[in-house]
Each structure stands twice: as C-alpha cells, then as structure tokens.
Design a protein around this motif. Structure first.
Motif, PDB file in Angstrom:
ATOM      1  N   PHE A 205     -23.165  36.367   3.795  1.00 50.04           N
ATOM      2  CA  PHE A 205     -24.119  35.756   4.723  1.00 50.04           C
ATOM      3  C   PHE A 205     -25.444  35.475   4.011  1.00 50.04           C
ATOM      4  CE2 PHE A 205     -21.386  38.664   7.117  1.00 50.04           C
ATOM      5  CZ  PHE A 205     -20.776  37.757   7.976  1.00 50.04           C
ATOM      6  N   CYS A 206     -26.063  34.357   4.359  1.00 47.65           N
ATOM      7  CA  CYS A 206     -27.384  34.013   3.811  1.00 47.65           C
ATOM      8  C   CYS A 206     -28.261  33.487   4.934  1.00 47.65           C
ATOM      9  CB  CYS A 206     -27.248  32.920   2.748  1.00 47.65           C
ATOM     10  SG  CYS A 206     -26.449  33.531   1.274  1.00 47.65           S
ATOM     11  N   ARG A 207     -29.565  33.546   4.698  1.00 47.22           N
ATOM     12  CA  ARG A 207     -30.505  33.030   5.689  1.00 47.22           C
ATOM     13  C   ARG A 207     -30.268  31.530   5.889  1.00 47.22           C
ATOM     14  NH1 ARG A 207     -34.942  35.834   7.375  1.00 47.22           N
ATOM     15  NH2 ARG A 207     -34.531  37.524   5.914  1.00 47.22           N
ATOM     16  N   LYS A 208     -30.155  30.827   4.750  1.00 48.18           N
ATOM     17  CA  LYS A 208     -29.756  29.415   4.798  1.00 48.18           C
ATOM     18  C   LYS A 208     -29.062  29.082   3.502  1.00 48.18           C
ATOM     19  CE  LYS A 208     -33.111  25.939   3.750  1.00 48.18           C
ATOM     20  NZ  LYS A 208     -33.103  25.871   2.295  1.00 48.18           N
ATOM     21  N   LYS A 209     -28.292  28.038   3.510  1.00 51.11           N
ATOM     22  CA  LYS A 209     -27.501  27.711   2.321  1.00 51.11           C
ATOM     23  C   LYS A 209     -28.370  26.922   1.331  1.00 51.11           C
ATOM     24  CE  LYS A 209     -23.408  27.757   0.406  1.00 51.11           C
ATOM     25  NZ  LYS A 209     -22.776  28.962  -0.051  1.00 51.11           N
ATOM     26  N   CYS A 210     -28.453  27.378   0.092  1.00 49.43           N
ATOM     27  CA  CYS A 210     -29.241  26.665  -0.930  1.00 49.43           C
ATOM     28  C   CYS A 210     -28.443  25.443  -1.406  1.00 49.43           C
ATOM     29  CB  CYS A 210     -29.535  27.581  -2.106  1.00 49.43           C
ATOM     30  SG  CYS A 210     -30.417  29.078  -1.636  1.00 49.43           S
ATOM     31  N   PRO A 211     -29.144  24.347  -1.739  1.00 50.84           N
ATOM     32  CA  PRO A 211     -28.434  23.084  -2.016  1.00 50.84           C
ATOM     33  C   PRO A 211     -27.640  23.064  -3.327  1.00 50.84           C
ATOM     34  CG  PRO A 211     -30.787  22.852  -2.364  1.00 50.84           C
ATOM     35  CD  PRO A 211     -30.596  24.205  -1.755  1.00 50.84           C
ATOM     36  N   TYR A 212     -27.774  24.112  -4.125  1.00 60.66           N
ATOM     37  CA  TYR A 212     -27.057  24.131  -5.409  1.00 60.66           C
ATOM     38  C   TYR A 212     -25.924  25.156  -5.396  1.00 60.66           C
ATOM     39  CZ  TYR A 212     -30.255  28.057  -5.837  1.00 60.66           C
ATOM     40  OH  TYR A 212     -30.960  29.210  -5.581  1.00 60.66           O
ATOM     41  N   CYS A 213     -25.753  25.862  -4.278  1.00 62.20           N
ATOM     42  CA  CYS A 213     -24.889  27.043  -4.291  1.00 62.20           C
ATOM     43  C   CYS A 213     -23.455  26.737  -3.854  1.00 62.20           C
ATOM     44  CB  CYS A 213     -25.484  28.083  -3.342  1.00 62.20           C
ATOM     45  SG  CYS A 213     -24.452  29.540  -3.189  1.00 62.20           S
ATOM     46  N   ASN A 214     -22.509  27.197  -4.643  1.00 59.58           N
ATOM     47  CA  ASN A 214     -21.099  27.064  -4.216  1.00 59.58           C
ATOM     48  C   ASN A 214     -20.426  28.427  -4.083  1.00 59.58           C
ATOM     49  OD1 ASN A 214     -20.706  27.784  -6.827  1.00 59.58           O
ATOM     50  ND2 ASN A 214     -19.150  26.255  -7.286  1.00 59.58           N
ATOM     51  N   PHE A 215     -21.235  29.472  -3.914  1.00 60.61           N
ATOM     52  CA  PHE A 215     -20.651  30.797  -3.668  1.00 60.61           C
ATOM     53  C   PHE A 215     -20.074  30.836  -2.252  1.00 60.61           C
ATOM     54  CE2 PHE A 215     -24.143  32.632  -6.586  1.00 60.61           C
ATOM     55  CZ  PHE A 215     -23.360  32.385  -7.694  1.00 60.61           C
ATOM     56  N   VAL A 216     -19.192  31.796  -2.018  1.00 60.85           N
ATOM     57  CA  VAL A 216     -18.640  31.942  -0.665  1.00 60.85           C
ATOM     58  C   VAL A 216     -19.692  32.656   0.185  1.00 60.85           C
ATOM     59  CG1 VAL A 216     -16.797  32.954   0.720  1.00 60.85           C
ATOM     60  CG2 VAL A 216     -16.279  31.958  -1.520  1.00 60.85           C
TER      61      VAL A 216
ATOM     62  N   GLY B  32     -23.445  38.791  -3.142  1.00 61.80           N
ATOM     63  CA  GLY B  32     -23.183  37.853  -2.065  1.00 61.80           C
ATOM     64  C   GLY B  32     -23.305  36.403  -2.480  1.00 61.80           C
ATOM     65  N   GLY B  33     -23.770  35.605  -1.474  1.00 59.66           N
ATOM     66  CA  GLY B  33     -24.455  35.959  -0.257  1.00 59.66           C
ATOM     67  C   GLY B  33     -25.770  36.714  -0.491  1.00 59.66           C
ATOM     68  N   THR B  34     -26.252  37.263   0.597  1.00 60.07           N
ATOM     69  CA  THR B  34     -27.526  37.982   0.554  1.00 60.07           C
ATOM     70  C   THR B  34     -27.353  39.345   1.232  1.00 60.07           C
ATOM     71  OG1 THR B  34     -28.646  35.843   0.746  1.00 60.07           O
ATOM     72  CG2 THR B  34     -30.011  37.784   1.039  1.00 60.07           C
ATOM     73  N   PRO B  35     -26.936  40.356   0.474  1.00 62.84           N
ATOM     74  CA  PRO B  35     -26.721  41.681   1.083  1.00 62.84           C
ATOM     75  C   PRO B  35     -27.963  42.252   1.764  1.00 62.84           C
ATOM     76  CG  PRO B  35     -25.742  41.589  -1.090  1.00 62.84           C
ATOM     77  CD  PRO B  35     -26.511  40.313  -0.926  1.00 62.84           C
TER      78      PRO B  35
ATOM     79  N   GLN C 240     -35.325  24.702  -2.635  1.00 58.66           N
ATOM     80  CA  GLN C 240     -35.243  24.964  -1.183  1.00 58.66           C
ATOM     81  C   GLN C 240     -34.954  26.427  -0.868  1.00 58.66           C
ATOM     82  OE1 GLN C 240     -32.824  22.008   0.891  1.00 58.66           O
ATOM     83  NE2 GLN C 240     -33.446  20.462  -0.584  1.00 58.66           N
ATOM     84  N   ARG C 241     -35.661  27.293  -1.586  1.00 53.47           N
ATOM     85  CA  ARG C 241     -35.530  28.727  -1.325  1.00 53.47           C
ATOM     86  C   ARG C 241     -36.367  29.084  -0.104  1.00 53.47           C
ATOM     87  NH1 ARG C 241     -31.582  31.543  -3.939  1.00 53.47           N
ATOM     88  NH2 ARG C 241     -32.808  33.330  -3.295  1.00 53.47           N
ATOM     89  N   THR C 242     -36.057  30.230   0.516  1.00 55.09           N
ATOM     90  CA  THR C 242     -36.779  30.599   1.740  1.00 55.09           C
ATOM     91  C   THR C 242     -38.011  31.451   1.429  1.00 55.09           C
ATOM     92  OG1 THR C 242     -35.351  32.527   1.966  1.00 55.09           O
ATOM     93  CG2 THR C 242     -34.717  30.559   3.201  1.00 55.09           C
TER      94      THR C 242
HETATM   95  S1  SF4 Z   1     -27.922  30.838  -3.913  1.00 54.19           S
HETATM   96 FE1  SF4 Z   1     -27.852  32.926  -3.100  1.00 54.19          FE
HETATM   97  S2  SF4 Z   1     -29.245  32.838  -1.325  1.00 54.19           S
HETATM   98 FE2  SF4 Z   1     -28.742  30.699  -1.817  1.00 54.19          FE
HETATM   99  S3  SF4 Z   1     -26.979  30.237  -0.521  1.00 54.19           S
HETATM  100 FE3  SF4 Z   1     -26.170  30.923  -2.495  1.00 54.19          FE
HETATM  101  S4  SF4 Z   1     -25.792  33.103  -2.234  1.00 54.19           S
HETATM  102 FE4  SF4 Z   1     -27.149  32.449  -0.570  1.00 54.19          FE
END
Ligand code: SF4
Length: 376
Positions: free
Chosen positions: A10-21, A59-62, A130-132
């Motif tokens: 889970f993350c606060r919002k999805k970053c535009p470069y991220c392809n993690f689950v 994660g995600g954002t533990p 676009q980090r929070t």
């Molecule tokens: S880069 Fe990190 S904080 Fe951003 S969406 Fe991906 S896992 Fe979440």
C-alpha cells in the motif's frame, strides 16, 4: 537461521515511475494483515522456531500501516521465529509518515533499522517525481529518527532525471553526509514500461538524462561517498563501517529467505517461490486455506551456479574464485563460464585480485547488465 521479507503493498499515492506491486487503495489494509498472518501460519506450520537474523518490511510503504498493524505482524512472527534485539529489523518508510512519537513506538516494537525513501533533498526534484513529501520533511524525518534512538538509518536517493543538474545530485549527497545517516542507496531513474513516465516519454517528453550523463553522475557519486567515509559495497549501496544491510547481503550471497505477502518471493531449498501478485487472487487462495503461490522454480545446479555468480558480482568485493570453483568446477557449464570470464577480464570489465573475481570500476559496473546476461 532465517531471513524474512514482508511485503506491504500500500502507498499514499502511486509514483509515476514505480512498477512495484503497490496500490493507493487502502481499503483492504486490515484484511491484508490478517491474510499475511494466515500465510505465515500455513507456511511455518512445521520445522520449529528458528532465529531470525533479519526481518525486512518492504513495499509499498510499510510506514503507512501505523504502529498497531506493524506490532500485530511482528508479534505474530515471534510465534514462529526467534526475533531479538540482535535481529536486524528494517522498516521502509516515507518521510511524511514519520514523527517523533511514531518513531519511538517503532523502536519500542523492535524495529532497529529504518530505510527512508528520501529520493532527493530538493523540492524541485520531489515535485518532478511527484513525491508526497518535501525536502524539509525528509531532513526532519532523519533527525527525528536519530533522536528517537535509531543509529542505523538508510536513505534511498534517485539520480538521472530531467530536472536534475550534473552537480544537483552531489548536492544531495553533501546534504546526506551532513545528517546522521549510516547507509545510502543510489538508483538511476529507470523508465519502466506501463508507468506514467513511460507514456510521457513515449509522447516525446524528456524524463531521464542521457546514459552518458547518468554514468558521469554515478562515477562522481561513488568517488564522493568513498571520500566521505562510506564504503561502496554493492553496485548501488554504500555504508559506514558495520552498517551494511545484512538482509540484502544475504540475497547477494544466494542465501535462503522467506518472503510473505502479495508478490513476495522466497528462496528455500533450491526453490524460488513466487506469490500471486493480484490481491483478489492472494486473498482467495488464503481464504480457502491454500498457499497463494504463483510459481515454484526448482534451480538446476547450472542455474544455481550462474545465479550465485551474478548475484555475488553485484558485491564490490566480488566472489571468492577458488571457493566457487571447488563448488561447481566439475560441471561442464563451468568451463563455458570460465571462458566467458577470461574474455571479460581481457577487456578489463572484470578483474581477478587476491583470489576474488569482481567487476571493474567504473567500466565493468557500468556495463554490468551486459556482463550478467552474457554469464546467465
Ligand atoms: S516508489 Fe515507493 S512510494 Fe512510490 S508508489 Fe512505488 S512503492 Fe509506493
């Protein structure tokens, strides 16, 4: 001895470069914690209680989970693993989740290493990514973590994107070394297929810098960090003495590990076990008392040899060649690999020093992907 990875998707919002689950939809958070516990119970129902050398919440954002959910998982893990103050327990955290109270609570439940996703100490960069969080959130989080008693603080930084100048990244490193940080990971921004950055780049927007400039930034960063007391111990990782990541070193040394959670991987008894990636599938299997496994790959000795070699070459120290040869020297494929290695050594991409085979710096490291795919 066990190494444990727990995935929090889970993350606060999805970053535009991220392809993690990971997902910005947090509706299932509480249910997920219960599913995680079910998975742990099913998979660890036999074999006795082993000592957990490391436990890594990634994660995600533990940090988004809050103290009660994290405590719930750690307490549950303690039923199956022996976890004490000598275990390295890492939590990946977003700067905007950290405050003095939460940090003290994290310490009190046994977290003793915090890995903060700083990415940059410049607001312009953070806006581009676009980090929070803001640059001052990041600095405060590090100072607060130190005040709360964390002496093992790692940060991630990203380089090589359009808004960054050549010296901009070094400014970030200068800031990092002025703070109570013991470990730094630096990553070049990679534009992954399917992400918003990928489509923007496809539509002609410049996202990352040229490979040449990214290489120059990397080389300058390695030299700067080494000069300032950080040992370059893995391609992207730097640590003060005694602060290398024990958890990640185990991966690079092809050690066994447990991975629990959505999309998590485990490596146990020569098998790479990969969990399902979609929440609905993961939840469905566990609700029926079944394991949420997508695939199990049993490694042959040849495959194990190549993997072990490639993973160990990520370490700057490299691999003890006579030990490796004693282990695999009788395989036909060993001769093939040895010939390839000779060729890479002859063009100075690999080097053999004091019995260790390693990537040369900078050329071998910069070409590591090509070398690894040749050796696979
Ligand atoms: S880069 Fe990190 S904080 Fe951003 S969406 Fe991906 S896992 Fe979440």
């Amino acid at each position: 001895m066990s190494y444990i990875y727990i995935h929090i998707p889970f993350c606060r919002k999805k970053c535009p470069y991220c392809n993690f689950v990971s997902s910005a939809n947090k509706d299932n958070t509480d249910n997920y914690i219960e599913l995680l516990k079910t998975e742990i119970a099913i998979r660890k129902n036999s074999g006795g209680k082993t000592y957990a050398k490391t436990c890594y919440f990634g994660g995600g954002t533990p940090s988004l989970m809050g103290i009660d959910r994290l405590n719930n998982v750690i307490s549950y893990l303690r039923r199956f693993f022996h976890i004490d103050q000598t275990s390295e327990i890492t939590l990946e955290a977003n700067p905007s989740d950290l405050n003095p109270v939460f940090l003290s609570e994290l310490k009190s439940i046994g977290i003793n290493r915090i890995s903060i996703g700083v990415q940059s100490f410049k607001n312009k960069d953070l806006e581009f990514l676009q980090r929070t969080h803001t640059a001052s959130d990041a600095k405060e989080a590090i100072v607060d973590a130190h005040k709360a008693g964390f002496d093992n603080i790692s940060i991630d930084l990203i380089y090589g994107f359009r808004s960054q100048t050549k010296t901009g990244f070094i400014d970030n490193l200068k800031m990092a070394i002025s703070l109570p940080i013991t470990h730094i990971s630096i990553y070049a921004l990679s534009v992954e297929e399917g992400t918003p950055f990928y489509y923007r780049q496809k539509n002609g927007k410049k996202i990352s810098v040229s490979d040449e400039l990214a290489a120059e930034i990397y080389i300058n960063s390695v030299n700067f960090l080494k000069k300032n007391g950080f040992d370059h111990y893995e391609i992207s990782n730097f640590a003060k003495k005694d602060y290398q990541s024990k958890h990640n070193i185990n991966y690079w040394k092809e050690g066994e590990y447990w991975g629990f959670g959505l999309s998590a991987s485990s490596y146990l008894k020569n098998e790479r076990i990969k969990n399902l990636e979609r929440y609905i599938h993961y939840a469905g299997k566990l609700s029926n008392g079944e394991l949420p496994i997508e695939s199990i790959e049993r490694l042959s000795r040849d495959e194990k040899m190549s993997e072990e070699l490639i993973l160990a070459l990520r370490l700057i120290k490299g691999i003890n060649w006579s030990e490796f040869k004693n282990k695999y020297g009788n395989l036909k494929e060993f001769g093939i690999i040895e010939d390839k290695i000779e060729q890479w050594i002859s063009i100075k991409m690999l080097k053999m020093e004091n019995g260790y085979l390693s990537l040369s710096f900078p050329k071998g490291i910069l070409l590591s992907n090509e070398i690894f795919s040749d050796l696979l």
